[in-house]
Design an enzyme around this catalytic site. Structure first.
Site, short mmCIF file in Angstrom:
data_model
loop_
_atom_site.label_atom_id
_atom_site.label_comp_id
_atom_site.label_asym_id
_atom_site.label_seq_id
_atom_site.Cartn_x
_atom_site.Cartn_y
_atom_site.Cartn_z
N LYS A 1 15.18 -47.98 -9.84
CA LYS A 1 13.89 -48.60 -10.43
C LYS A 1 12.59 -48.29 -9.70
CE LYS A 1 13.68 -51.73 -12.88
NZ LYS A 1 14.06 -53.27 -12.56
N HIS A 2 11.86 -47.80 -10.81
CA HIS A 2 10.44 -47.45 -10.08
C HIS A 2 10.43 -46.35 -8.94
CE1 HIS A 2 8.38 -49.83 -13.16
NE2 HIS A 2 9.43 -50.97 -13.01
N ASN B 1 7.03 -47.74 3.27
CA ASN B 1 7.78 -47.83 4.35
C ASN B 1 9.13 -48.36 3.84
OD1 ASN B 1 6.25 -46.87 6.75
ND2 ASN B 1 5.06 -48.99 6.37
N HIS C 1 6.87 -40.23 -0.46
CA HIS C 1 5.74 -40.80 -1.45
C HIS C 1 5.52 -39.86 -2.43
CE1 HIS C 1 4.11 -43.82 1.55
NE2 HIS C 1 4.39 -42.71 2.46
#
Length: 393
Positions: A66-67, A232, A393
């Protein structure tokens, strides 16, 4: 096919949108549906995760995303009767294949977060896995192949719009990856580090230096999961599956708390009071999951007060007291914990210990490593310094 046009990007106002290859063909085939921008981000990140899990463990693997972070990840170990019940697959009469077990574990770890997920399967999607997929609220699935019966089942999902993506399992991306931010191109080497090497776990600064074979497997699962989790991040793993993932937090202790709370909820769902909740017949899966989540929480009265409990239960259940929860959580042991970077303070270990953590893998390198090691020694925890950071990221 060199490119695929998309309806829009992350948001409806972000047009035009597409994915494309500068050289060669796209390594995917859309067998059904029309995946969107975020669907494909989830699909490609989750596929990398399950492909690496399969390579590292030799076991069928699955992930629920999810996301652009995993809500769950697991390998296909058989399910106990308890897990079959709390994952709501105990009504399936046929034997669950390894890939079906992996999916049930990945989806079942954090059902609240997995609502509306994108799924990745390391192996061919068979009919029983497709049956499990069909009855969950999900946006799509990516796998190296699908059996004809599985496709028949999945094409009937969401009125024929369910996203089904077949990916070339032999596709290898270029060693350099790029992305643009604010019109500026970033470039870096792909993170091709392999996380199943025994050398990763050789630096053990704690008094307890014993890692069982199962603990090493679970630590590898945690590290591979973290490799594709927004930083994180911290991941708790038990018996071949992530049971709590804390993603995208600015503070590591918040990651550890968030993931630990999820691990506690996973364990509390196995409490006899929770497993025997008297749900009304025909309750929707999402309503049942939400009701369980509230019942376990300190806000249990939201589903147990007079005039409300009748919507969910045939009789009003007794609350699960704080003392009962604390006593039950204390029974959870043998949990493995991975972190995508070093723990700066021993407070992370204190929180992890409360959720049954006995094995830890983290990068090391904090100025307070001595405090972290001492806290592990206080509880007899075995911890390895991997020397590897896994920011994503």
């Amino acid at each position: 096919m060199k490119e695929l046009s998309l309806k829009y990007g992350c948001n409806p106002n972000q047009k035009p949108s597409r994915i494309f290859m500068s050289d060669g063909e796209l390594p995917i085939e859309v067998l059904n549906g029309r995946p969107g921008y975020i669907n494909l981000l989830d699909a490609f990140n989750s596929w990398q995760l399950v492909k690496e899990l399969k390579k590292a463990t030799g076991l069928a693997s699955a992930a629920s995303f999810k996301h652009v972070s995993p809500a769950g990840a697991a390998v296909g170990l058989p399910l106990s009767d308890t897990l079959r019940k709390i994952y709501f697959v105990d009504d399936i009469k046929e034997e669950l294949s390894p890939i079906a077990c992996a999916y049930a574990r990945a989806r079942g770890a954090d059902r609240m977060s997995s609502y509306g997920d994108f799924v990745a399967l390391s192996d061919t999607c068979d009919a029983v896995t497709a049956t499990l997929l069909k009855r969950e609220v999900s946006d799509g699935v990516i796998a190296p192949d699908f059996t004809p019966k599985a496709m028949e089942i999945l094409r009937a999902k969401r009125k024929g719009t369910y996203n089904v993506i077949k990916i070339d399992p032999d596709y290898v991306p270029e060693p350099i990856e790029r992305k643009q931010v604010f019109g500026i191109t970033f470039e870096q080497g792909r993170n091709n580090i392999e996380l199943d090497s025994p050398t990763l776990f050789e630096n053990i600064p704690t008094q307890n230096k014993e890692f069982t074979e199962e603990a090493l497997r679970d630590l590898i699962i945690s590290l591979i999961t973290l490799k594709y989790t927004q930083s994180n991040s911290v991941c708790y793993v038990k018996d071949g599956q992530a049971i709590g993932i804390g993603a995208g937090q600015q503070s590591r202790i918040h990651c550890t708390r968030l993931a630990g709370n999820k691990a506690d909820i996973w364990w509390l769902r196995q409490h006899p009071k929770v497993m025997n909740l008297p749900f009304v017949e025909g309750i929707r899966r999402a309503d049942r999951d939400n009701t369980i989540d509230v019942y376990i929480s300190d806000d249990y009265d939201d589903v147990l007060r007079e005039g409300t409990w009748q919507q969910f239960f045939t009789t009003r259940p007794e609350p699960l007291s704080r003392e009962e929860k604390k006593e039950w959580i204390a029974r959870n042991t043998g949990v493995a914990l991975g972190s995508d970077a070093f723990f700066p303070f021993g407070d992370n270990i204190e929180r992890a210990h409360k959720s049954g953590v006995q094995y830890i893998a983290q990068a090391g390198g904090s100025v307070r490593d001595d405090h972290v090691i001492a806290t592990c020694d206080k509880y007899g925890i075995a911890m390895a310094f991997t020397g590897v950071r896994l920011f994503h990221h």
